[in-house]
Design an enzyme around this catalytic site. Structure first.
Site: not given
Length: 159
Positions: A122-124
């Site tokens: 989850p780089c978001h």
């Protein structure tokens, strides 16, 4: 070993999932609208199912065999990304400090940008120190959508 692929239509674009018996190696969001694959390879079915559940708000964590290709540093950064809980965010600076060196902030941000496992890693959930939605390969509007999906406003409607 030959990679298999499948497409999954999501509310924010079509995901292309690539993997083989060693695990999922890539999940990318495409700007082109494609229908969900009719014949999903066996080794990708669980990934497709878990992504569908995520978008239906039935899943907050992923349990998949992953096989991302990258440098040792990138993999270290991607492993750290997986520690960010659903509905929470961190900053690039906090991520750098957590990895042992605040001065690596640019390298950490670059490794986030090279993340090849959309949503599952989850780089978001990483934002700027000032709270800004900076840097997202899938487009800032998708980052905003994902963060709102995971943490919808709790403000009550008055009328």
């Amino acid at each position: 070993m030959k990679d298999d692929f499948a497409f999954l239509k999501t509310p924010i674009g079509t995901a292309k999932i690539i993997g083989n018996n060693e695990g999922i190696s890539s999940i990318k969001i495409l700007d082109k609208e494609l229908d969900t694959s009719k014949n999903i390879p066996e080794n990708l079915k669980e990934c497709v199912l878990q992504l569908k559940e995520y978008f239906q708000k039935k899943r907050t964590d992923f349990d998949l065999q992953l096989n991302p290709q990258g440098t040792d540093f990138q993999k270290k950064v991607w492993n750290e990304l997986q520690q960010i809980p659903y509905g929470k965010t961190t900053t690039y600076l906090k991520q750098s400090i957590s990895l042992g060196n605040a001065k690596t902030i640019r390298a950490v941000a670059a490794a986030n940008g090279k993340n090849i496992l959309w949503i599952v890693i989850p780089c978001h959930r990483v934002i700027g120190t000032n709270g800004s939605l900076t840097g997202y390969a899938g487009g800032i509007w998708r980052k905003k959508w994902l963060l709102e999906h995971e943490n919808p406003s709790t403000q009550m409607q008055l009328f």
